[in-house]
Design an enzyme around this catalytic site. Structure first.
Site, PDB file in Angstrom:
ATOM      1  CD  GLU A 280      -2.851  -1.029  -0.111  1.00 29.68           C
ATOM      2  OE1 GLU A 280      -3.240   0.055  -0.566  1.00 29.68           O
ATOM      3  OE2 GLU A 280      -3.125  -2.117  -0.655  1.00 29.68           O
ATOM      4  CD1 TRP A 283      -1.401  -0.350  -3.712  1.00 32.03           C
ATOM      5  CD2 TRP A 283      -2.015   0.837  -5.516  1.00 32.03           C
ATOM      6  NE1 TRP A 283      -2.052  -1.195  -4.578  1.00 32.03           N
ATOM      7  CE2 TRP A 283      -2.440  -0.489  -5.694  1.00 32.03           C
ATOM      8  CE3 TRP A 283      -2.281   1.769  -6.516  1.00 32.03           C
ATOM      9  CZ2 TRP A 283      -3.132  -0.906  -6.845  1.00 32.03           C
ATOM     10  CZ3 TRP A 283      -2.965   1.357  -7.651  1.00 32.03           C
ATOM     11  CH2 TRP A 283      -3.375   0.036  -7.809  1.00 32.03           C
ATOM     12  CD1 TRP A 311     -17.606  13.444 -17.781  1.00 30.00           C
ATOM     13  CD2 TRP A 311     -18.353  11.903 -16.340  1.00 30.00           C
ATOM     14  NE1 TRP A 311     -16.596  12.522 -17.600  1.00 30.00           N
ATOM     15  CE2 TRP A 311     -17.022  11.566 -16.716  1.00 30.00           C
ATOM     16  CE3 TRP A 311     -19.014  11.067 -15.443  1.00 30.00           C
ATOM     17  CZ2 TRP A 311     -16.369  10.434 -16.237  1.00 30.00           C
ATOM     18  CZ3 TRP A 311     -18.359   9.944 -14.959  1.00 30.00           C
ATOM     19  CH2 TRP A 311     -17.048   9.641 -15.355  1.00 30.00           C
ATOM     20  CG  ASN A 346      -8.716   2.296   0.161  1.00 32.25           C
ATOM     21  OD1 ASN A 346      -8.594   3.223  -0.631  1.00 32.25           O
ATOM     22  ND2 ASN A 346      -8.638   1.031  -0.225  1.00 32.25           N
ATOM     23  CD1 TRP A 364     -13.367  11.230 -14.106  1.00 37.15           C
ATOM     24  CD2 TRP A 364     -11.897  12.177 -12.700  1.00 37.15           C
ATOM     25  NE1 TRP A 364     -12.341  11.741 -14.855  1.00 37.15           N
ATOM     26  CE2 TRP A 364     -11.413  12.320 -14.018  1.00 37.15           C
ATOM     27  CE3 TRP A 364     -11.144  12.697 -11.650  1.00 37.15           C
ATOM     28  CZ2 TRP A 364     -10.206  12.957 -14.300  1.00 37.15           C
ATOM     29  CZ3 TRP A 364      -9.945  13.336 -11.938  1.00 37.15           C
ATOM     30  CH2 TRP A 364      -9.484  13.457 -13.252  1.00 37.15           C
ATOM     31  CD1 TRP A 387     -11.096  11.169  -6.229  1.00 40.21           C
ATOM     32  CD2 TRP A 387     -13.101  10.624  -7.062  1.00 40.21           C
ATOM     33  NE1 TRP A 387     -12.027  11.396  -5.248  1.00 40.21           N
ATOM     34  CE2 TRP A 387     -13.274  11.073  -5.724  1.00 40.21           C
ATOM     35  CE3 TRP A 387     -14.221  10.220  -7.774  1.00 40.21           C
ATOM     36  CZ2 TRP A 387     -14.522  11.121  -5.116  1.00 40.21           C
ATOM     37  CZ3 TRP A 387     -15.471  10.275  -7.161  1.00 40.21           C
ATOM     38  CH2 TRP A 387     -15.611  10.722  -5.856  1.00 40.21           C
TER      39      TRP A 387
HETATM   40  C1  LIG Z   1     -11.473   7.910  -4.565  1.00 41.51           C
HETATM   41  C2  LIG Z   1     -10.217   7.810  -3.719  1.00 41.51           C
HETATM   42  C3  LIG Z   1      -9.546   8.968  -3.360  1.00 41.51           C
HETATM   43  C4  LIG Z   1      -8.386   8.895  -2.567  1.00 41.51           C
HETATM   44  N1  LIG Z   1      -7.749  10.060  -2.225  1.00 41.51           N
HETATM   45  C5  LIG Z   1      -6.608   9.995  -1.478  1.00 41.51           C
HETATM   46  C6  LIG Z   1      -5.929  11.175  -1.109  1.00 41.51           C
HETATM   47  O1  LIG Z   1      -6.308  12.305  -1.468  1.00 41.51           O
HETATM   48  N2  LIG Z   1      -4.820  11.058  -0.327  1.00 41.51           N
HETATM   49  C7  LIG Z   1      -4.342   9.838   0.079  1.00 41.51           C
HETATM   50  O2  LIG Z   1      -3.326   9.785   0.780  1.00 41.51           O
HETATM   51  N3  LIG Z   1      -4.957   8.706  -0.301  1.00 41.51           N
HETATM   52  C8  LIG Z   1      -6.079   8.734  -1.051  1.00 41.51           C
HETATM   53  N4  LIG Z   1      -6.716   7.572  -1.394  1.00 41.51           N
HETATM   54  C9  LIG Z   1      -6.078   6.281  -1.065  1.00 41.51           C
HETATM   55  C10 LIG Z   1      -6.467   5.644   0.276  1.00 41.51           C
HETATM   56  O3  LIG Z   1      -7.849   5.626   0.446  1.00 41.51           O
HETATM   57  C11 LIG Z   1      -5.816   6.329   1.477  1.00 41.51           C
HETATM   58  O4  LIG Z   1      -4.442   6.498   1.265  1.00 41.51           O
HETATM   59  C12 LIG Z   1      -5.996   5.514   2.755  1.00 41.51           C
HETATM   60  O5  LIG Z   1      -7.352   5.262   3.006  1.00 41.51           O
HETATM   61  C13 LIG Z   1      -5.366   6.248   3.923  1.00 41.51           C
HETATM   62  O6  LIG Z   1      -5.588   5.575   5.128  1.00 41.51           O
HETATM   63  P1  LIG Z   1      -4.384   4.872   5.891  1.00 41.51           P
HETATM   64  O7  LIG Z   1      -3.274   5.835   6.097  1.00 41.51           O
HETATM   65  O8  LIG Z   1      -4.948   4.224   7.097  1.00 41.51           O
HETATM   66  O9  LIG Z   1      -3.940   3.786   4.833  1.00 41.51           O
HETATM   67  P2  LIG Z   1      -3.163   2.410   4.978  1.00 41.51           P
HETATM   68  O10 LIG Z   1      -4.083   1.345   4.485  1.00 41.51           O
HETATM   69  O11 LIG Z   1      -2.601   2.238   6.324  1.00 41.51           O
HETATM   70  O12 LIG Z   1      -1.998   2.540   3.901  1.00 41.51           O
HETATM   71  C14 LIG Z   1      -0.711   3.094   4.241  1.00 41.51           C
HETATM   72  C15 LIG Z   1      -0.373   4.248   3.340  1.00 41.51           C
HETATM   73  O13 LIG Z   1      -0.272   3.811   1.991  1.00 41.51           O
HETATM   74  C16 LIG Z   1      -0.715   4.844   1.117  1.00 41.51           C
HETATM   75  N5  LIG Z   1      -1.849   4.326   0.332  1.00 41.51           N
HETATM   76  C17 LIG Z   1      -2.692   3.344   0.687  1.00 41.51           C
HETATM   77  N6  LIG Z   1      -3.575   3.112  -0.309  1.00 41.51           N
HETATM   78  C18 LIG Z   1      -3.271   3.984  -1.298  1.00 41.51           C
HETATM   79  C19 LIG Z   1      -3.823   4.229  -2.590  1.00 41.51           C
HETATM   80  N7  LIG Z   1      -4.870   3.539  -3.074  1.00 41.51           N
HETATM   81  N8  LIG Z   1      -3.274   5.211  -3.344  1.00 41.51           N
HETATM   82  C20 LIG Z   1      -2.210   5.912  -2.887  1.00 41.51           C
HETATM   83  N9  LIG Z   1      -1.645   5.715  -1.675  1.00 41.51           N
HETATM   84  C21 LIG Z   1      -2.170   4.752  -0.896  1.00 41.51           C
HETATM   85  C22 LIG Z   1      -1.166   6.005   1.985  1.00 41.51           C
HETATM   86  O14 LIG Z   1      -0.101   6.926   2.069  1.00 41.51           O
HETATM   87  C23 LIG Z   1      -1.419   5.337   3.325  1.00 41.51           C
HETATM   88  O15 LIG Z   1      -1.264   6.199   4.423  1.00 41.51           O
HETATM   89  C24 LIG Z   1      -7.888   7.622  -2.169  1.00 41.51           C
HETATM   90  C25 LIG Z   1      -8.577   6.469  -2.550  1.00 41.51           C
HETATM   91  C26 LIG Z   1      -9.728   6.557  -3.303  1.00 41.51           C
HETATM   92  C27 LIG Z   1     -10.451   5.303  -3.685  1.00 41.51           C
END
Ligand SMILES: Cc1cc2nc3c(=O)[nH]c(=O)nc-3n(C[C@H](O)[C@H](O)[C@H](O)COP(=O)(O)OP(=O)(O)OC[C@H]3O[C@@H](n4cnc5c(N)ncnc54)[C@H](O)[C@@H]3O)c2cc1C
Length: 499
Positions: A280, A283, A311, A346, A364, A387
């Site tokens: 993650e 990602w 849209w 997420n 979006w 998105w």
């Molecule tokens: C529509 C949509 C919009 C999003 N917008 C953002 C946003 O503006 N900022 C953001 O940081 N994340 C975004 N995310 C990704 C993700 O939802 C969040 O990073 C995550 O929920 C943060 O919670 P956590 O720190 O507990 O994540 P954890 O599950 O603990 O993951 C650890 C770290 O990995 C990174 N990460 C995890 N998943 C993703 C992902 N899919 N894409 C990029 N990085 C990821 C983040 O930095 C996160 O803190 C988005 C996802 C979706 C579906």
């Protein structure tokens, strides 16, 4: 007597901060600077929730730097004028900063670097926020990646070889005489309404809190991360995203902590969780890789076939979605969690985004804009990726026919309906079989709970089944149009020393 300026941006920490370390290594005095110039960041400028975070993060950084010996200097932009002004005031011969990767900040920093160098000032930029520079990973054919799994395979072997995160300095030698500075409160970052109450309840901002959050997650949750991360009612993920966005924590620190857990023989049972967490974090790297190589994706879909998607303009439905009043409980729960805490789980982000783009047919970009304004972790790269992925038009996108069912998602990922009962309390009296789909509940079930749709909770803003079919048709039609893989948008192929 050599003086250097460290220009803090989204690296609001003193530990594992390459720009600060480099300045300390070759200077007698180090002046930490923050410049408030949101207009220069264009689409990446902080939204409302992020401004709240930034205010507190600056307060925290200022307190730390003051204790270390060199108070944070806060100025207003334009950045070029603020930097040149401070260089003159303190007689600095060098400026250090950590790189940013959004299109607008790349352009600004490249120009600034050239201008400062032309004036005889040394400038050095460093990497503080990415595990791999976007230009350092390429497919076998030499192109940027557009699919996550091979990107991960390239990155994974590098993780163990990353530099060990550097400890925070014990002392930062400051200026001989105090320099003029604004206070964080002068920047007007805090919202006027009572919005911050919920944010303050949900978060502790700053470097120490970030390190504590990482330590707690590594000790208590990372081992079970893989199986628990999809259940929004429990705190199973790291909640590090705002700390990573503002650079209160480096991804290197997150990776090092996880690798240390993985090396502990007593934590072997958690290997799958540890690896999944690293995936993650990567990602996030992938999001930056894409934004760097395809900067047009902030506005346009990466997959060119969806450029002319028809849209729908539906302001009332957009407003209902924003307020958590769609009448679809799992969506409303997520949107209320977002408004109240500045964060959304997420899994729920994916399904609220799917409802907006696919069932409601709304662009979006409207959803991304709302997220940008209300998330404390709003991040141009990750938000654009998230998105476009959900809308089915980005890299590694969810297949176009994948339309999340908020009803099935609730059954699977909120089995005890605890998340729904927390965020949609007006439905709490409904039994588990109906709380996630009150619009299908028999009249007797609603009457027994004394709930009338339209009075106590909205009628659904859209019919999930028929709108799904409409979306499938629109997406199928688009799949025949335009090139799938337009070339990388910025033509950059090598390391950017200019940035
Ligand atoms: C529509 C949509 C919009 C999003 N917008 C953002 C946003 O503006 N900022 C953001 O940081 N994340 C975004 N995310 C990704 C993700 O939802 C969040 O990073 C995550 O929920 C943060 O919670 P956590 O720190 O507990 O994540 P954890 O599950 O603990 O993951 C650890 C770290 O990995 C990174 N990460 C995890 N998943 C993703 C992902 N899919 N894409 C990029 N990085 C990821 C983040 O930095 C996160 O803190 C988005 C996802 C979706 C579906």
């Amino acid at each position: 007597m050599r003086t250097s300026i460290v220009w803090f941006r989204r690296d609001l920490r003193v530990g594992d901060n390459p720009a600060l370390r480099a300045a300390l290594a070759d200077s007698d005095r180090v002046i930490p600077l923050y410049i408030h110039a949101p207009d220069e960041e264009e689409a990446g400028a902080p939204g409302g929730a992020s401004r709240w975070w930034l205010h507190h993060s600056l307060e925290s950084l200022a307190a730390t730097l003051g204790q270390l010996g060199s108070p944070l200097v806060i100025r207003r932009g334009p950045s070029a004028a603020a930097l040149v002004g401070l260089v003159r005031e303190c007689g600095a011969s060098a400026v250090h900063w950590n790189r940013l990767y959004e299109p607008a900040t790349i352009a600004r920093d490249s120009k600034l670097k050239a201008e400062l160098r032309d004036s005889g000032i040394e400038v050095a930029s460093h990497n503080a926020s990415l595990l791999v520079e976007p230009w350092d990973v390429r497919t076998g054919a030499g192109d940027p990646y557009r699919v996550y799994t091979p990107f991960w395979r390239q990155c994974q072997p590098r993780l163990a070889g990353l530099p060990v995160p550097a400890a925070a300095p014990r002392h930062v030698p400051g200026p001989a005489t105090p320099l003029g500075t604004l206070q964080p409160a002068d920047l007007g970052l805090l919202p006027r309404q009572d919005w911050p109450t919920g944010l303050a309840r949900a978060w502790t901002v700053g470097e120490s809190a970030a390190l504590q959050a990482l330590a707690d997650f590594s000790r208590e949750r990372v081992d079970r991360y893989k199986e628990a991360r999809d259940f929004p009612a429990i705190t199973a993920t790291s909640r590090l995203s705002p700390h990573l966005h503002f650079g209160e924590l480096s991804p290197h620190q997150a990776v090092a902590a996880t690798l240390a857990v993985a090396a502990d023989p007593e934590r072997g049972a958690g290997a799958a969780g540890q690896e999944h967490f690293l995936k993650e974090v990567v990602w996030r790297e992938f999001a930056y890789h894409l934004l760097y190589h395809y900067p047009h994706t902030v506005e346009e879909p990466l997959d060119g076939r969806y450029r002319d998607m028809p849209w729908v303009d539906n302001a009332a439905a957009l407003r209902a979605w924003q307020r958590g009043e769609t009448g679809i409980p799992m969506v409303d729960a997520g949107m209320r969690e977002l408004w109240t805490t500045g964060w959304m789980h997420n899994r729920v982000r994916m399904l609220v985004a799917s409802l907006l783009c696919k069932n409601l047919g709304i662009h979006w970009r409207s959803g991304a804009a709302w997220f940008h304004d209300t998330l404390v972790d709003a991040d141009l790269a990750a938000n654009t990726l998230g998105w476009q992925w959900t809308a089915g038009c980005g890299a590694d996108a969810a297949p176009y026919y994948r339309i999340f069912s908020p009803v099935l998602q609730a059954e699977r990922f909120d089995p005890a309906r605890a998340y729904l009962r927390q965020w949609v309390p007006e439905l709490a009296r409904l039994p588990d079989d109906w709380i996630h789909r009150p619009f299908e509940a028999p009249a007797g079930v609603l009457a027994a709970a004394d709930i009338r749709l339209g009075r106590d909770y909205p009628q659904p803003v859209v019919d999930l089944k028929s709108s799904r079919n409409v979306a499938l048709e629109a997406y199928s039609a688009m799949r025949g149009a335009g090139p799938v893989n337009p070339p990388a948008g910025n033509g950059r192929t090598s390391r950017r020393d200019s940035q």
